[in-house]
Scaffold this active site. Structure first.
Site, PDB file in Angstrom:
ATOM      1  N   CYS B 121       1.122  -1.224   0.023  1.00 14.91           N
ATOM      2  CA  CYS B 121       0.073   0.014  -0.056  1.00 14.91           C
ATOM      3  C   CYS B 121       0.773   1.099   0.233  1.00 14.91           C
ATOM      4  O   CYS B 121       2.154   1.853   0.630  1.00 14.91           O
ATOM      5  CB  CYS B 121      -0.870  -0.242   1.380  1.00 14.91           C
ATOM      6  SG  CYS B 121      -1.751   1.492   1.688  1.00 14.91           S
ATOM      7  N   CYS B 124      -0.595   4.028   2.516  1.00 16.90           N
ATOM      8  CA  CYS B 124      -0.335   4.197   4.110  1.00 16.90           C
ATOM      9  C   CYS B 124      -0.097   2.884   4.233  1.00 16.90           C
ATOM     10  O   CYS B 124       0.557   2.352   4.191  1.00 16.90           O
ATOM     11  CB  CYS B 124      -1.921   4.749   4.688  1.00 16.90           C
ATOM     12  SG  CYS B 124      -3.560   4.153   4.133  1.00 16.90           S
ATOM     13  N   SER B 125      -0.849   1.571   4.808  1.00 15.81           N
ATOM     14  CA  SER B 125      -1.275   0.713   5.218  1.00 15.81           C
ATOM     15  C   SER B 125      -2.503  -0.381   4.860  1.00 15.81           C
ATOM     16  O   SER B 125      -3.057  -1.229   5.651  1.00 15.81           O
ATOM     17  CB  SER B 125      -0.906   0.754   6.614  1.00 15.81           C
ATOM     18  OG  SER B 125      -1.740   1.259   7.113  1.00 15.81           O
ATOM     19  N   CYS B 126      -3.334  -0.025   3.442  1.00 19.76           N
ATOM     20  CA  CYS B 126      -4.439  -0.849   3.428  1.00 19.76           C
ATOM     21  C   CYS B 126      -4.139  -2.221   3.550  1.00 19.76           C
ATOM     22  O   CYS B 126      -2.719  -2.223   2.331  1.00 19.76           O
ATOM     23  CB  CYS B 126      -4.708  -0.478   2.679  1.00 19.76           C
ATOM     24  SG  CYS B 126      -5.095   1.199   2.448  1.00 19.76           S
TER      25      CYS B 126
END
Lengths: 113, 218
Positions: B121, B124-126
């Site tokens: 991602c 961000c941190s999906c």
């Protein structure tokens, strides 16, 4: 072949209890429709980019500090919380931790609204 | 760098001064800010502490790569499930009882002799929570997010995965709406394995694409 994973496995999902708490708070409020997940993710991505550009450490601590900063601002922007009330409650919790003898449950007095 | 055997003790000793009364350990500033938020949101009736605890408990104890491993093991052993998973991963994974938190759409990408898939991602941190749980620290780092798109083979080598030049590497950028699950290649020598035995070969990293499935007996 047969290389170990780059990191120890299993890892604890949350390094600190507050990481888990803010993860749950952010999800619950999205699930109840106060904002959409893409809206949260877009704000969080902006915060992550800002902190990376400022040269902040690239670790988990910065990640959750970014999460916290994003979530605090989101609560204020959505009028779900105001900064003054949050500051008062933080002070109340700090006081409670300082005053509570070790081993007793830490409780705050509910501030009068 | 040569080892430094001089002892400069600036950081080696923490002197904890205990007062005569031991009070409760004061949490960190961020922990206190989160406590304040939780208290305020609870007072306003916007969150239920029991629901928060249930969510945290689920992510600590029940939701993690073991779920994804079951999906992969079924895809390896059941051709009809594999077809359904590749056609509509959200539905196929949901049918196994692994439901997303925010209605995110799942896509399964399959490693083959020709293609290796890896997930990131970049913003961000999906991450596919319902099948992999909370992302590891490296997945959330700027170093991984920025480098894997530019030099996927180099990053994979750091994970101990050498992808031959003859194989294509595809990098999938997750979003808030779409999450990817890599279906690693079934290792040789696992013929006749049960789904449970197969699931034990599926590592978290193999489902992100930064690893391969374990060899039987390894």
């Amino acid at each position: 072949m047969n290389q170990p994973d780059a990191l120890p496995d299993p890892e604890a999902p949350f390094a600190e209890p507050w990481h888990a708490q803010i993860f749950a708070l952010t999800h619950r409020l999205a699930q109840s429709g106060h904002y959409t997940w893409p809206e949260w993710a877009a704000r969080f991505a902006r915060q992550r980019a800002t902190s990376a550009a400022s040269g902040a450490d690239d670790g988990d601590a910065t990640y959750y500090e970014d999460w916290l900063a994003t979530f605090e601002q989101l609560l204020i922007d959505k009028k779900l919380a105001d900064a003054q009330a949050l500051a008062a409650l933080k002070a109340a919790w700090t006081q409670a931790y300082i005053e509570t003898p070790h081993g007793r449950p830490v409780l705050i007095k509910e501030p009068a609204n | 760098m040569s080892g430094d055997h001089h002892h400069h003790d600036d950081h080696d000793h923490d002197h904890h001064h205990h007062g005569s009364v031991t009070h409760s350990h004061l949490p960190s500033d961020p922990a206190l800010r989160v406590k304040a938020m939780e208290t305020l949101l609870t007072q306003k009736g916007l969150v239920d502490p029991a629901a928060l605890d249930a969510l945290i408990d689920a992510y600590k104890n029940r939701i993690g790569p073991q779920n994804g491993a079951k999906v992969v093991a079924r895809a390896w052993s059941d051709p009809a499930f594999r077809t359904a998973l590749m056609a509509d991963a959200t539905k196929a994974i949901d049918a196994m009882g692994f439901t997303g938190l925010q209605g995110e759409h799942m896509v399964a990408v399959e490693n083959t002799d020709e293609t290796h898939n890896v997930v990131v991602c970049t913003l961000c941190s999906c991450y596919p929570w319902s099948v992999l749980g909370i992302p590891p620290v490296w997945y959330k780092s700027e170093a991984y997010r920025s480098r894997v798109v530019i030099d996927p083979r180099g990053v994979l080598r750091e994970f101990g995965v050498d992808i031959p030049e003859t194989k294509q590497v595809k990098v999938w950028d997750s979003t808030a709406e779409i999450r990817y699950l890599v279906i690693p290649q079934r290792p040789q020598g696992a013929e006749g394995f049960s789904e449970e035995q197969l699931a034990a070969l599926v590592t978290r990293d193999s489902m992100v694409g930064t690893g391969l499935a374990k060899q039987p007996g390894a």
